[in-house]
Design a protein around this motif. Structure first.
Motif, PDB file in Angstrom:
ATOM      1  N   SER A 200      -1.305   6.795   1.421  1.00 44.98           N
ATOM      2  CA  SER A 200      -0.816   6.075   1.857  1.00 44.98           C
ATOM      3  C   SER A 200      -1.434   4.345   2.080  1.00 44.98           C
ATOM      4  O   SER A 200      -0.911   3.084   1.025  1.00 44.98           O
ATOM      5  N   ARG A 201      -1.943   3.979   2.421  1.00 43.51           N
ATOM      6  CA  ARG A 201      -3.501   3.098   2.402  1.00 43.51           C
ATOM      7  C   ARG A 201      -3.287   3.045   0.597  1.00 43.51           C
ATOM      8  O   ARG A 201      -3.770   1.863  -0.288  1.00 43.51           O
ATOM      9  N   LYS A 202      -4.394   3.786  -0.120  1.00 42.73           N
ATOM     10  CA  LYS A 202      -4.865   4.387  -1.142  1.00 42.73           C
ATOM     11  C   LYS A 202      -3.265   3.833  -1.892  1.00 42.73           C
ATOM     12  O   LYS A 202      -3.651   3.286  -2.751  1.00 42.73           O
ATOM     13  N   ALA A 203      -2.604   4.331  -2.194  1.00 46.96           N
ATOM     14  CA  ALA A 203      -1.585   3.667  -3.157  1.00 46.96           C
ATOM     15  C   ALA A 203      -1.088   2.802  -2.967  1.00 46.96           C
ATOM     16  O   ALA A 203      -0.943   1.641  -4.358  1.00 46.96           O
ATOM     17  N   GLY A 204      -1.252   1.637  -1.277  1.00 49.38           N
ATOM     18  CA  GLY A 204      -0.976   0.303  -1.776  1.00 49.38           C
ATOM     19  C   GLY A 204      -2.101  -0.207  -2.374  1.00 49.38           C
ATOM     20  O   GLY A 204      -1.640  -1.366  -3.014  1.00 49.38           O
ATOM     21  N   LEU A 205      -3.148   0.532  -2.676  1.00 53.46           N
ATOM     22  CA  LEU A 205      -4.292  -0.322  -3.820  1.00 53.46           C
ATOM     23  C   LEU A 205      -3.798  -0.223  -4.179  1.00 53.46           C
ATOM     24  O   LEU A 205      -4.324  -1.014  -5.597  1.00 53.46           O
ATOM     25  N   ILE A 206      -3.736   1.165  -5.396  1.00 53.84           N
ATOM     26  CA  ILE A 206      -3.368   2.097  -6.760  1.00 53.84           C
ATOM     27  C   ILE A 206      -2.829   0.536  -7.491  1.00 53.84           C
ATOM     28  O   ILE A 206      -2.145   0.012  -8.561  1.00 53.84           O
ATOM     29  N   CYS A 207      -1.232   0.226  -6.226  1.00 51.45           N
ATOM     30  CA  CYS A 207      -0.105  -0.659  -6.892  1.00 51.45           C
ATOM     31  C   CYS A 207       0.046  -1.558  -6.994  1.00 51.45           C
ATOM     32  O   CYS A 207       0.395  -2.643  -7.714  1.00 51.45           O
ATOM     33  N   SER A 208      -1.190  -2.353  -6.098  1.00 50.37           N
ATOM     34  CA  SER A 208      -1.498  -3.884  -6.792  1.00 50.37           C
ATOM     35  C   SER A 208      -1.920  -3.832  -7.889  1.00 50.37           C
ATOM     36  O   SER A 208      -2.393  -5.607  -8.427  1.00 50.37           O
ATOM     37  N   LEU A 209      -2.376  -2.855  -8.931  1.00 48.95           N
ATOM     38  CA  LEU A 209      -2.780  -3.520 -10.095  1.00 48.95           C
ATOM     39  C   LEU A 209      -1.540  -3.233 -11.003  1.00 48.95           C
ATOM     40  O   LEU A 209      -0.716  -2.354 -10.950  1.00 48.95           O
ATOM     41  N   LYS A 210      -1.821  -4.414 -11.820  1.00 48.81           N
ATOM     42  CA  LYS A 210      -0.524  -4.745 -12.246  1.00 48.81           C
ATOM     43  C   LYS A 210      -0.543  -3.161 -13.733  1.00 48.81           C
ATOM     44  O   LYS A 210      -1.202  -3.177 -14.275  1.00 48.81           O
ATOM     45  N   GLY A 211       1.117  -2.748 -13.797  1.00 44.95           N
ATOM     46  CA  GLY A 211       1.419  -2.185 -14.689  1.00 44.95           C
ATOM     47  C   GLY A 211       1.550  -1.306 -13.748  1.00 44.95           C
ATOM     48  O   GLY A 211       1.783   0.508 -14.360  1.00 44.95           O
ATOM     49  N   ILE A 212       0.864  -0.670 -12.418  1.00 43.02           N
ATOM     50  CA  ILE A 212       0.609   0.736 -12.175  1.00 43.02           C
ATOM     51  C   ILE A 212       2.060   0.319 -11.115  1.00 43.02           C
ATOM     52  O   ILE A 212       2.270   0.153  -9.591  1.00 43.02           O
ATOM     53  N   GLY A 213       2.949   2.259 -10.898  1.00 37.71           N
ATOM     54  CA  GLY A 213       4.018   2.091 -10.002  1.00 37.71           C
ATOM     55  C   GLY A 213       3.306   3.043  -8.895  1.00 37.71           C
ATOM     56  O   GLY A 213       2.669   3.547  -9.235  1.00 37.71           O
ATOM     57  N   PRO A 214       4.170   3.433  -8.367  1.00 35.60           N
ATOM     58  CA  PRO A 214       4.937   4.635  -7.438  1.00 35.60           C
ATOM     59  C   PRO A 214       4.441   5.984  -8.385  1.00 35.60           C
ATOM     60  O   PRO A 214       3.658   6.498  -8.151  1.00 35.60           O
ATOM     61  N   LEU A 215       5.124   6.572  -9.397  1.00 29.69           N
ATOM     62  CA  LEU A 215       4.681   7.907  -9.699  1.00 29.69           C
ATOM     63  C   LEU A 215       3.248   7.813 -10.846  1.00 29.69           C
ATOM     64  O   LEU A 215       2.809   8.781 -10.015  1.00 29.69           O
ATOM     65  N   THR A 216       2.885   6.318 -10.902  1.00 27.64           N
ATOM     66  CA  THR A 216       1.169   6.663 -11.505  1.00 27.64           C
ATOM     67  C   THR A 216       0.755   6.917 -10.051  1.00 27.64           C
ATOM     68  O   THR A 216      -0.449   7.123 -10.605  1.00 27.64           O
ATOM     69  N   ALA A 217       0.432   6.456  -9.661  1.00 29.31           N
ATOM     70  CA  ALA A 217       0.067   6.301  -7.945  1.00 29.31           C
ATOM     71  C   ALA A 217      -0.097   7.421  -7.371  1.00 29.31           C
ATOM     72  O   ALA A 217      -1.230   7.813  -7.197  1.00 29.31           O
ATOM     73  N   ALA A 218       1.252   8.044  -8.065  1.00 26.71           N
ATOM     74  CA  ALA A 218       1.316  10.083  -6.699  1.00 26.71           C
ATOM     75  C   ALA A 218       0.451  10.536  -7.428  1.00 26.71           C
ATOM     76  O   ALA A 218      -0.254  11.099  -6.921  1.00 26.71           O
TER      77      ALA A 218
END
Length: 245
Positions: A200-218
């Motif tokens: 969850s922590r890593k997904a939150g950091l990844i999704c904080s980048l513009k253009g990246i959503g939950p599917l890409t983070a996963a």
């Protein structure tokens, strides 16, 4: 700070040439080879015997080496981890280049096993770190999600060319089933990430980048578990994005 060992430290090598049903095992420095069943019990017995030999003759640190073989190496990785042995999972392209460097054109299981053992003597090979249960589950779920997306695309392509009502009905039912499965799998992925503090922590950091959503983070968390533990240069190299002179 204690640094993890590298292959520069190892004198006793146990190398596995992996296939679905059988393992060809080559050990150094004994230069001995045998064949065993590719099963948890057989692998554990062999590694336990090598540990006893190592202790008896004082051979020094022991390294287990195998190639990444589409998941058929899992028993080797699992049992080595249970016995707390150092492991290197080699990329097939690297061992093939190693064989070419050594002038080995012939390819049999026996030859490959000995080459993998010799490759294990290469200094500074990175050691395999087993994934957490959550990480392993996420990768399997994400792979299944990608398979379903691919099947949906294939069924849509078939629908364009179907003319018989019976075929159209069959394709429609299958697409509906796949769409429901896709929704369920994606919900399970989201739930897994949400309930794992680290993911969850890593997904939150990844999704904080513009253009990246939950599917890409996963996808990044599933297929690039090294993220967050390597430098940006190292991660780019793993992804094949680093410019090479």
């Amino acid at each position: 700070m204690i640094m993890p060992p590298t292959a520069d430290c190892f004198n006793h090598i146990v190398a596995f040439e992996v296939s679905k049903a059988e393992l060809v095992v080559h050990t150094l420095p004994a230069d001995r080879q045998q064949r065993i069943k590719n099963s948890p019990a057989a692998v554990r017995r062999l590694l336990g015997a090598e540990q006893r030999i190592n202790h008896k003759f004082g051979l020094g640190p022991l390294l287990v080496v195998c190639e990444a073989t589409g998941g058929y190496e899992r028993h080797v990785l699992d049992q080595a981890g249970r016995l707390k042995l150092a492991v290197h999972r080699a990329h097939g392209s690297r061992t093939r280049l190693f064989a070419r460097f050594n002038g080995k054109a012939a390819k049999t299981d026996a030859i490959d096993a000995r080459l993998i053992a010799r490759y294990g003597l290469t200094p500074d090979l990175p050691l395999y770190t087993p994934p957490s249960p959550e990480q392993a589950a996420l990768r399997q779920l994400r792979q299944r999600r990608d398979e379903i997306v691919q099947m949906l695309r294939m069924e849509l392509n078939r629908t364009e060319h179907a003319s018989l009502p019976r075929l159209k009905s069959s394709l429609s039912r299958h697409r509906t089933w796949l769409e429901n499965e896709l929704t369920a799998i994606q919900a399970e992925i989201a739930n897994l990430i949400h309930n794992s503090p680290e993911l969850s922590r890593k997904a939150g950091l990844i999704c904080s980048l513009k253009g990246i959503g939950p599917l890409t983070a996963a996808a990044i968390l599933a297929y690039l578990p090294e993220i967050g533990s390597l430098s940006k240069v190292g991660v780019a190299a793993i992804c094949g994005l680093a410019p090479i002179a």
